[in-house]
Design a protein around this motif. Structure first.
Motif, PDB file in Angstrom:
ATOM      1  N   THR A  33      -1.932  11.918   4.199  1.00 43.85           N
ATOM      2  CA  THR A  33      -1.039  10.788   4.449  1.00 43.85           C
ATOM      3  C   THR A  33       0.398  11.267   4.610  1.00 43.85           C
ATOM      4  O   THR A  33       0.729  12.433   4.390  1.00 43.85           O
ATOM      5  CB  THR A  33      -1.087   9.773   3.287  1.00 43.85           C
ATOM      6  OG1 THR A  33      -0.445  10.358   2.123  1.00 43.85           O
ATOM      7  CG2 THR A  33      -2.518   9.396   2.947  1.00 43.85           C
ATOM      8  N   ASP A  98     -10.383   6.663  -7.445  1.00 50.52           N
ATOM      9  CA  ASP A  98     -11.513   7.334  -6.793  1.00 50.52           C
ATOM     10  C   ASP A  98     -11.254   8.830  -6.889  1.00 50.52           C
ATOM     11  O   ASP A  98     -10.562   9.404  -6.045  1.00 50.52           O
ATOM     12  CB  ASP A  98     -11.656   6.896  -5.331  1.00 50.52           C
ATOM     13  CG  ASP A  98     -12.903   7.476  -4.676  1.00 50.52           C
ATOM     14  OD1 ASP A  98     -13.617   8.253  -5.335  1.00 50.52           O
ATOM     15  OD2 ASP A  98     -13.154   7.170  -3.491  1.00 50.52           O
ATOM     16  N   TYR A 101     -10.744  11.777  -4.205  1.00 46.77           N
ATOM     17  CA  TYR A 101      -9.481  12.052  -3.531  1.00 46.77           C
ATOM     18  C   TYR A 101      -8.581  12.896  -4.425  1.00 46.77           C
ATOM     19  O   TYR A 101      -8.508  12.684  -5.643  1.00 46.77           O
ATOM     20  CB  TYR A 101      -8.738  10.753  -3.213  1.00 46.77           C
ATOM     21  CG  TYR A 101      -9.310   9.950  -2.077  1.00 46.77           C
ATOM     22  CD1 TYR A 101      -9.219  10.402  -0.768  1.00 46.77           C
ATOM     23  CD2 TYR A 101      -9.902   8.713  -2.307  1.00 46.77           C
ATOM     24  CE1 TYR A 101      -9.722   9.644   0.283  1.00 46.77           C
ATOM     25  CE2 TYR A 101     -10.414   7.960  -1.267  1.00 46.77           C
ATOM     26  CZ  TYR A 101     -10.317   8.424   0.029  1.00 46.77           C
ATOM     27  OH  TYR A 101     -10.820   7.682   1.052  1.00 46.77           O
ATOM     28  N   ARG A 214     -12.785  -0.911  -2.900  1.00 40.63           N
ATOM     29  CA  ARG A 214     -12.007  -0.794  -1.664  1.00 40.63           C
ATOM     30  C   ARG A 214     -11.792   0.668  -1.294  1.00 40.63           C
ATOM     31  O   ARG A 214     -11.920   1.064  -0.129  1.00 40.63           O
ATOM     32  CB  ARG A 214     -10.658  -1.493  -1.827  1.00 40.63           C
ATOM     33  CG  ARG A 214      -9.852  -1.563  -0.530  1.00 40.63           C
ATOM     34  CD  ARG A 214      -8.393  -1.854  -0.758  1.00 40.63           C
ATOM     35  NE  ARG A 214      -7.730  -0.705  -1.375  1.00 40.63           N
ATOM     36  CZ  ARG A 214      -6.411  -0.616  -1.545  1.00 40.63           C
ATOM     37  NH1 ARG A 214      -5.629  -1.603  -1.187  1.00 40.63           N
ATOM     38  NH2 ARG A 214      -5.888   0.452  -2.101  1.00 40.63           N
ATOM     39  N   ASP A 215     -11.467   1.492  -2.301  1.00 37.58           N
ATOM     40  CA  ASP A 215     -11.194   2.896  -2.024  1.00 37.58           C
ATOM     41  C   ASP A 215     -12.473   3.672  -1.740  1.00 37.58           C
ATOM     42  O   ASP A 215     -12.472   4.601  -0.920  1.00 37.58           O
ATOM     43  CB  ASP A 215     -10.430   3.519  -3.192  1.00 37.58           C
ATOM     44  CG  ASP A 215      -9.001   3.023  -3.262  1.00 37.58           C
ATOM     45  OD1 ASP A 215      -8.254   3.236  -2.292  1.00 37.58           O
ATOM     46  OD2 ASP A 215      -8.620   2.399  -4.265  1.00 37.58           O
ATOM     47  N   PHE A 217     -15.070   2.355  -0.321  1.00 40.77           N
ATOM     48  CA  PHE A 217     -15.399   1.944   1.048  1.00 40.77           C
ATOM     49  C   PHE A 217     -14.517   2.678   2.059  1.00 40.77           C
ATOM     50  O   PHE A 217     -14.981   3.105   3.129  1.00 40.77           O
ATOM     51  CB  PHE A 217     -15.223   0.435   1.199  1.00 40.77           C
ATOM     52  CG  PHE A 217     -15.299  -0.053   2.618  1.00 40.77           C
ATOM     53  CD1 PHE A 217     -16.504  -0.062   3.307  1.00 40.77           C
ATOM     54  CD2 PHE A 217     -14.162  -0.491   3.289  1.00 40.77           C
ATOM     55  CE1 PHE A 217     -16.579  -0.496   4.619  1.00 40.77           C
ATOM     56  CE2 PHE A 217     -14.226  -0.925   4.598  1.00 40.77           C
ATOM     57  CZ  PHE A 217     -15.435  -0.928   5.260  1.00 40.77           C
ATOM     58  N   ARG A 218     -13.227   2.856   1.726  1.00 38.50           N
ATOM     59  CA  ARG A 218     -12.303   3.576   2.610  1.00 38.50           C
ATOM     60  C   ARG A 218     -12.798   5.000   2.871  1.00 38.50           C
ATOM     61  O   ARG A 218     -12.653   5.531   3.969  1.00 38.50           O
ATOM     62  CB  ARG A 218     -10.921   3.607   1.952  1.00 38.50           C
ATOM     63  CG  ARG A 218      -9.878   4.432   2.673  1.00 38.50           C
ATOM     64  CD  ARG A 218      -8.477   4.080   2.190  1.00 38.50           C
ATOM     65  NE  ARG A 218      -8.277   4.396   0.793  1.00 38.50           N
ATOM     66  CZ  ARG A 218      -7.521   5.393   0.342  1.00 38.50           C
ATOM     67  NH1 ARG A 218      -6.937   6.197   1.208  1.00 38.50           N
ATOM     68  NH2 ARG A 218      -7.360   5.602  -0.938  1.00 38.50           N
ATOM     69  N   ARG A 219     -13.409   5.601   1.854  1.00 37.30           N
ATOM     70  CA  ARG A 219     -13.874   6.982   1.980  1.00 37.30           C
ATOM     71  C   ARG A 219     -15.238   7.065   2.656  1.00 37.30           C
ATOM     72  O   ARG A 219     -15.488   7.942   3.475  1.00 37.30           O
ATOM     73  CB  ARG A 219     -13.940   7.633   0.586  1.00 37.30           C
ATOM     74  CG  ARG A 219     -14.624   8.977   0.556  1.00 37.30           C
ATOM     75  CD  ARG A 219     -14.425   9.667  -0.781  1.00 37.30           C
ATOM     76  NE  ARG A 219     -14.793   8.850  -1.909  1.00 37.30           N
ATOM     77  CZ  ARG A 219     -16.039   8.723  -2.381  1.00 37.30           C
ATOM     78  NH1 ARG A 219     -17.039   9.343  -1.780  1.00 37.30           N
ATOM     79  NH2 ARG A 219     -16.287   7.982  -3.440  1.00 37.30           N
ATOM     80  N   GLY A 221     -17.153   4.277   4.074  1.00 38.46           N
ATOM     81  CA  GLY A 221     -17.514   3.315   5.112  1.00 38.46           C
ATOM     82  C   GLY A 221     -18.730   2.484   4.756  1.00 38.46           C
ATOM     83  O   GLY A 221     -19.238   1.712   5.583  1.00 38.46           O
ATOM     84  N   GLN A 223     -20.135  -0.494   3.316  1.00 41.71           N
ATOM     85  CA  GLN A 223     -19.713  -1.826   2.900  1.00 41.71           C
ATOM     86  C   GLN A 223     -20.583  -2.379   1.771  1.00 41.71           C
ATOM     87  O   GLN A 223     -20.162  -3.262   1.024  1.00 41.71           O
ATOM     88  CB  GLN A 223     -19.736  -2.776   4.101  1.00 41.71           C
ATOM     89  CG  GLN A 223     -19.028  -4.085   3.844  1.00 41.71           C
ATOM     90  CD  GLN A 223     -18.760  -4.847   5.128  1.00 41.71           C
ATOM     91  OE1 GLN A 223     -19.236  -4.467   6.189  1.00 41.71           O
ATOM     92  NE2 GLN A 223     -18.005  -5.922   5.036  1.00 41.71           N
ATOM     93  N   GLU A 284       1.434   4.766  -1.180  1.00 39.25           N
ATOM     94  CA  GLU A 284       0.647   4.049  -2.185  1.00 39.25           C
ATOM     95  C   GLU A 284       0.654   4.912  -3.443  1.00 39.25           C
ATOM     96  O   GLU A 284       0.042   5.977  -3.482  1.00 39.25           O
ATOM     97  CB  GLU A 284      -0.789   3.823  -1.690  1.00 39.25           C
ATOM     98  CG  GLU A 284      -1.611   2.978  -2.665  1.00 39.25           C
ATOM     99  CD  GLU A 284      -3.032   2.757  -2.189  1.00 39.25           C
ATOM    100  OE1 GLU A 284      -3.942   3.316  -2.815  1.00 39.25           O
ATOM    101  OE2 GLU A 284      -3.212   2.032  -1.190  1.00 39.25           O
TER     102      GLU A 284
END
Length: 325
Positions: A33, A98, A101, A214-215, A217-219, A221, A223, A284
């Motif tokens: 990021t 998470d 990361y 959410r995190d 899922f971000r990693r 995909g 759902q 973030e």
């Protein structure tokens, strides 16, 4: 055939040794990021020292570039530190929501410090924390205190530029466990320190977790991860910051299998830190997810060994050898 088997065993042993070194001595990290620009750029590849703040005996070994881990079954232990985390240090740590990361941020607040933000000026113990050299704001103006960001840590009446004073927990702090407690503040700490927290209400049982769907899922995909969390029907997991958890439910909590009504207080077992990105308008950080436990701290970035522009995949040769500020 025996020679092939022997070669395979040797190769596997070598791979295991390399992975073990990665988990104990050095950290190879690709910055994903722009939160630390202009000091550390998106696409910088860093070598990090894992022994600066006390090397941890790894509980699992992560397979590079995957979310796959191999348990080591080794006892938890952190070696003596070469130095303590100081304000202004750039730190590599496991992301609290998470741990797959690895995040790089700057330590702004130490255990026991007070933090507040007024008109995007960060105050530590009542004194202005000067934006580090290379730090930046992308916006010409700051958010008004009238704007309430629901994503902000603890859900307080604030936003990234306006944040009411908060005290960073330190080892030995004791908090009363009753209906007056701030569960969004305290439950994550209890979980970070290896305790189980359950909500048992009307024949339903939910396990609290700091892992964010959410995190994840971000990693991944995937759902379907959301189906495990409240408010989905049949869910068994809940986050401490979930809007579904209300003050009146506190008396139905169980900590390590014991009703909270039989526990008077909780004493914090480790120190915590407040981390922020140098690119303040695009980071973030602790303003959104709170404190970083000492056990999550991995080390310090030492040098940029390579860099690539992740937008066009051109190498940035001039970044090689840069020492993170």
């Amino acid at each position: 055939m025996n020679k092939i088997i022997s070669e395979v065993k040797s190769l596997l042993a070598l791979i295991l040794i390399v992975l073990l070194l990665k988990e104990t001595v050095i950290e190879l990290y690709i910055v994903p990021t722009t939160s630390m620009e202009r000091n550390i750029l998106k696409g910088d590849m860093l070598v990090g020292s894992r022994f600066a703040y006390g090397m941890k005996v790894p509980q699992k070994i992560w397979v590079p570039f995957t979310a796959i881990s191999i348990p080591t079954f080794l006892p938890e232990y952190r070696f003596p530190t070469f130095k303590k985390v100081e304000r202004g240090d750039v730190v590599v740590f496991e992301y609290p929501r998470d741990i797959v990361y690895k995040y790089v941020k700057r330590c702004i607040g130490l255990p026991g410090d007070t933090i507040s933000i007024q008109d995007r000026e960060v105050y530590v113990n009542g004194n202005v924390s000067v934006l580090p050299d290379g730090g930046q704001f992308l916006m010409d103006t700051y958010m008004s205190s009238d704007f309430i960001d629901d994503e902000i840590f603890l859900g307080v009446a604030g936003n990234k530029d306006q944040y009411p004073e908060i005290t960073i927990p330190k080892k030995g702090d004791t908090f009363t466990l009753d209906e007056s407690m701030n569960w969004k503040f305290l439950l994550p700490i209890i979980l970070y320190e290896g305790n189980s927290v359950e909500l048992i209400y009307q024949e339903q049982k939910f396990n609290f977790t700091n892992d964010s769907p959410r995190d994840i899922f971000r990693r991944t995909g995937d759902q379907s991860i959301f189906k495990d969390y409240v408010p989905t029907e049949g869910a068994t997991l809940i986050n401490p910051w979930s809007s579904m958890f209300k003050k009146e439910y506190i008396k139905y909590l169980y900590i390590n299998g014991k009703p909270i009504t039989e526990i008077d207080s909780y004493t914090v077992q480790q120190d915590y830190f407040w981390m922020m990105g140098d690119n303040r308008d695009n980071s973030e950080d602790s303003r959104y997810w709170g404190f970083v436990p000492e056990s999550y701290i991995l080390g310090q970035p030492v040098i940029t060994w390579f860099s690539i522009n992740l937008d066009n995949y051109f190498p940035r040769i001039g970044r090689i050898g840069k020492i993170p500020n």
